[in-house]
Design a protein around this motif. Structure first.
Motif, PDB file in Angstrom:
ATOM      1  N   GLU A 179       4.906  -1.597  -1.155  1.00  0.00           N
ATOM      2  CA  GLU A 179       6.172  -2.107  -0.635  1.00  0.00           C
ATOM      3  C   GLU A 179       6.783  -1.046   0.254  1.00  0.00           C
ATOM      4  N   THR A 180       7.225  -1.447   1.444  1.00  0.00           N
ATOM      5  CA  THR A 180       7.736  -0.471   2.393  1.00  0.00           C
ATOM      6  C   THR A 180       8.729  -1.131   3.347  1.00  0.00           C
ATOM      7  N   GLY A 181       9.608  -0.324   3.907  1.00  0.00           N
ATOM      8  CA  GLY A 181      10.541  -0.802   4.913  1.00  0.00           C
ATOM      9  C   GLY A 181      10.077  -0.526   6.327  1.00  0.00           C
ATOM     10  N   SER A 182       8.806  -0.147   6.490  1.00  0.00           N
ATOM     11  CA  SER A 182       8.277   0.212   7.807  1.00  0.00           C
ATOM     12  C   SER A 182       7.145  -0.724   8.198  1.00  0.00           C
ATOM     13  N   PHE A 183       7.323  -1.438   9.304  1.00  0.00           N
ATOM     14  CA  PHE A 183       6.234  -2.279   9.815  1.00  0.00           C
ATOM     15  C   PHE A 183       5.052  -1.434  10.273  1.00  0.00           C
ATOM     16  N   GLU A 184       5.327  -0.237  10.753  1.00  0.00           N
ATOM     17  CA  GLU A 184       4.243   0.653  11.175  1.00  0.00           C
ATOM     18  C   GLU A 184       3.360   1.023   9.998  1.00  0.00           C
ATOM     19  N   VAL A 185       3.977   1.308   8.856  1.00  0.00           N
ATOM     20  CA  VAL A 185       3.195   1.602   7.648  1.00  0.00           C
ATOM     21  C   VAL A 185       2.386   0.378   7.222  1.00  0.00           C
ATOM     22  N   MET A 186       2.996  -0.797   7.288  1.00  0.00           N
ATOM     23  CA  MET A 186       2.278  -2.030   6.913  1.00  0.00           C
ATOM     24  C   MET A 186       1.010  -2.198   7.740  1.00  0.00           C
ATOM     25  N   ARG A 187       1.143  -2.037   9.049  1.00  0.00           N
ATOM     26  CA  ARG A 187      -0.013  -2.223   9.924  1.00  0.00           C
ATOM     27  C   ARG A 187      -1.059  -1.142   9.685  1.00  0.00           C
ATOM     28  N   SER A 188      -0.592   0.084   9.488  1.00  0.00           N
ATOM     29  CA  SER A 188      -1.521   1.189   9.265  1.00  0.00           C
ATOM     30  C   SER A 188      -2.329   0.983   7.985  1.00  0.00           C
ATOM     31  N   TYR A 189      -1.660   0.513   6.928  1.00  0.00           N
ATOM     32  CA  TYR A 189      -2.369   0.341   5.657  1.00  0.00           C
ATOM     33  C   TYR A 189      -3.284  -0.878   5.688  1.00  0.00           C
ATOM     34  N   ALA A 190      -2.918  -1.896   6.460  1.00  0.00           N
ATOM     35  CA  ALA A 190      -3.698  -3.140   6.484  1.00  0.00           C
ATOM     36  C   ALA A 190      -5.116  -2.938   6.998  1.00  0.00           C
ATOM     37  N   ILE A 191      -5.367  -1.879   7.772  1.00  0.00           N
ATOM     38  CA  ILE A 191      -6.722  -1.622   8.258  1.00  0.00           C
ATOM     39  C   ILE A 191      -7.533  -0.788   7.264  1.00  0.00           C
ATOM     40  N   ARG A 192      -6.904  -0.375   6.164  1.00  0.00           N
ATOM     41  CA  ARG A 192      -7.570   0.494   5.204  1.00  0.00           C
ATOM     42  C   ARG A 192      -7.993  -0.223   3.923  1.00  0.00           C
ATOM     43  N   GLU A 193      -7.515  -1.446   3.745  1.00  0.00           N
ATOM     44  CA  GLU A 193      -7.846  -2.200   2.535  1.00  0.00           C
ATOM     45  C   GLU A 193      -7.734  -3.688   2.859  1.00  0.00           C
ATOM     46  N   HIS A 194      -8.470  -4.500   2.134  1.00  0.00           N
ATOM     47  CA  HIS A 194      -8.369  -5.957   2.326  1.00  0.00           C
ATOM     48  C   HIS A 194      -7.082  -6.456   1.666  1.00  0.00           C
ATOM     49  N   VAL A 195      -5.997  -6.295   2.408  1.00  0.00           N
ATOM     50  CA  VAL A 195      -4.677  -6.731   1.965  1.00  0.00           C
ATOM     51  C   VAL A 195      -4.118  -7.671   3.027  1.00  0.00           C
ATOM     52  N   VAL A 196      -2.977  -8.277   2.727  1.00  0.00           N
ATOM     53  CA  VAL A 196      -2.285  -9.137   3.680  1.00  0.00           C
ATOM     54  C   VAL A 196      -0.855  -8.612   3.829  1.00  0.00           C
ATOM     55  N   THR A 197      -0.404  -8.505   5.062  1.00  0.00           N
ATOM     56  CA  THR A 197       1.003  -8.201   5.289  1.00  0.00           C
ATOM     57  C   THR A 197       1.569  -9.232   6.253  1.00  0.00           C
ATOM     58  N   PHE A 198       2.819  -9.096   6.616  1.00  0.00           N
ATOM     59  CA  PHE A 198       3.509 -10.187   7.310  1.00  0.00           C
ATOM     60  C   PHE A 198       4.358  -9.654   8.459  1.00  0.00           C
ATOM     61  N   GLN A 199       4.455 -10.471   9.515  1.00  0.00           N
ATOM     62  CA  GLN A 199       5.227 -10.098  10.697  1.00  0.00           C
ATOM     63  C   GLN A 199       5.538 -11.376  11.469  1.00  0.00           C
ATOM     64  N   ILE A 200       6.653 -11.346  12.238  1.00  0.00           N
ATOM     65  CA  ILE A 200       6.931 -12.493  13.104  1.00  0.00           C
ATOM     66  C   ILE A 200       6.018 -12.427  14.334  1.00  0.00           C
ATOM     67  N   ARG A 201       5.878 -13.539  15.019  1.00  0.00           N
ATOM     68  CA  ARG A 201       4.952 -13.621  16.148  1.00  0.00           C
ATOM     69  C   ARG A 201       5.274 -12.589  17.220  1.00  0.00           C
ATOM     70  N   ALA A 202       6.552 -12.384  17.554  1.00  0.00           N
ATOM     71  CA  ALA A 202       6.919 -11.449  18.635  1.00  0.00           C
ATOM     72  C   ALA A 202       6.581 -10.009  18.289  1.00  0.00           C
ATOM     73  N   GLY A 203       6.421  -9.699  16.999  1.00  0.00           N
ATOM     74  CA  GLY A 203       6.119  -8.334  16.596  1.00  0.00           C
ATOM     75  C   GLY A 203       4.658  -8.068  16.337  1.00  0.00           C
ATOM     76  N   VAL A 204       3.797  -9.051  16.576  1.00  0.00           N
ATOM     77  CA  VAL A 204       2.363  -8.891  16.319  1.00  0.00           C
ATOM     78  C   VAL A 204       1.779  -7.880  17.301  1.00  0.00           C
ATOM     79  N   PRO A 205       1.020  -6.894  16.819  1.00  0.00           N
ATOM     80  CA  PRO A 205       0.428  -5.887  17.704  1.00  0.00           C
ATOM     81  C   PRO A 205      -0.738  -6.459  18.506  1.00  0.00           C
ATOM     82  N   HIS A 206      -0.533  -6.698  19.789  1.00  0.00           N
ATOM     83  CA  HIS A 206      -1.565  -7.337  20.617  1.00  0.00           C
ATOM     84  C   HIS A 206      -2.680  -6.384  21.017  1.00  0.00           C
ATOM     85  N   GLU A 207      -2.394  -5.092  21.071  1.00  0.00           N
ATOM     86  CA  GLU A 207      -3.383  -4.140  21.577  1.00  0.00           C
ATOM     87  C   GLU A 207      -4.211  -3.494  20.475  1.00  0.00           C
ATOM     88  N   ASN A 208      -3.978  -3.880  19.235  1.00  0.00           N
ATOM     89  CA  ASN A 208      -4.732  -3.298  18.127  1.00  0.00           C
ATOM     90  C   ASN A 208      -5.857  -4.249  17.739  1.00  0.00           C
TER      91      ASN A 208
END
Length: 296
Positions: free
Chosen positions: A222-251
């Motif tokens: 659990e975190t208050g940082s979207f950057e942490v969410m995205r960073s951790y999501a590539i390290r484990e088979h987990v699911v996190t959440f974001q609105i469409r406008a905040g989706v990282p297109h270049e990653n």
């Protein structure tokens, strides 16, 4: 112009509550800053601050004066921007307060696009909790707000209200990444999740959706940082959440899948400003660009 410099000094002390801290920021000696304020108080015939052991605090007269100062500085910035437009060379400064969801992808892209056309316009981007964005407008710290699920406030004037779908964000090799179309929330909750904390508006949408589907969540982080969410999501088979406008297109290591609208209501994105305020030209034009980008 002399009064404008004095106004800036008074406003800085009001914000910092300290002559010493403001003097350092303004490149003045504490005694010189004190004289400026005292000269203004003598001219007005009233004191503006309570001098307390813990610092400087505005009294009721000071609060009225600071409100006037903010109006004057805002009007002056608008006039400077209009004069620059007359010469065909747009200048100015734009301050934007935003929810964290817009700070990593959407607004940096919009600022870069605007500055490509108008390189003499500078920006300040302030990330604020959705409940505190309006206070940045009323304090004249921000010209524009781009916020997710803002609380109602009479002084806040929405310019655009748009619904944004909530997406599940997973690693590119996650099984959910291979699905076509929207995913069901129950399928997301079969995996460990990275849960936004309660300072983020999207958390309240997730909690409401989980209640409706009556399913628990296996919270890995659990975190208050979207950057942490995205960073951790590539390290484990987990699911996190974001609105469409905040989706990282270049990653390329992350994939976004919209959550089925039957399971989760879209998030309300609002672009707005302080009611009754006329924005400087640069801020007004940037606001128009942001609105077009969101609608398009």
């Amino acid at each position: 112009m002399k009064h404008l410099r004095t106004f800036a000094c008074i406003l800085d002390v009001a914000l910092s509550g300290s002559i010493r801290k403001s003097a350092e920021r303004l490149a003045l000696t504490p005694s010189a800053l004190t004289r400026k304020i005292q000269d203004f108080e003598q001219e007005m015939g009233v004191t503006l601050f309570e001098r307390l052991p813990q610092g400087m605090r505005l009294n009721p007269a000071g609060e009225l004066v600071v409100r006037h100062i903010r109006d004057q500085l805002s009007d002056f910035e608008r006039i400077r921007s209009q004069i620059a437009d007359l010469s065909g060379e747009r200048r100015g400064h734009v301050s934007v307060a935003c929810s964290q969801a817009f700070a990593h992808e959407f607004l940096p892209a919009q600022i870069a696009a605007y500055r490509a056309a108008h390189p003499l316009v500078s920006f300040n981007l302030m990330v604020r909790d959705h409940a505190h964005v309006v206070s940045a407008l009323t304090a004249f710290e921000a010209d524009l707000a781009v916020v997710l699920q803002p609380p109602p406030a009479p002084e806040f004037m929405p310019l655009l209200v748009l619904e944004q779908p909530v997406c599940a964000i997973v690693a590119a090799d996650h099984p959910l990444a291979a699905t076509e179309g929207p995913v069901r929330l129950r399928d997301c909750l079969r995996w460990p999740v990275i849960m936004p904390d309660r300072s983020l508006a999207i958390r309240h949408l997730l909690d409401a959706a989980r209640v409706r589907v009556s399913l628990p969540a296996q919270v890995a982080l659990e975190t208050g940082s979207f950057e942490v969410m995205r960073s951790y999501a590539i390290r484990e088979h987990v699911v996190t959440f974001q609105i469409r406008a905040g989706v990282p297109h270049e990653n390329e290591r992350l994939v976004a899948r919209e959550i089925d609208a039957r399971d989760m209501a879209p998030a309300q994105t609002v672009v707005g400003q302080l009611r009754g305020r006329t924005l400087p030209v640069a801020a007004a034009r940037f606001t128009e660009q942001v609105v077009r980008a969101l609608v398009g």
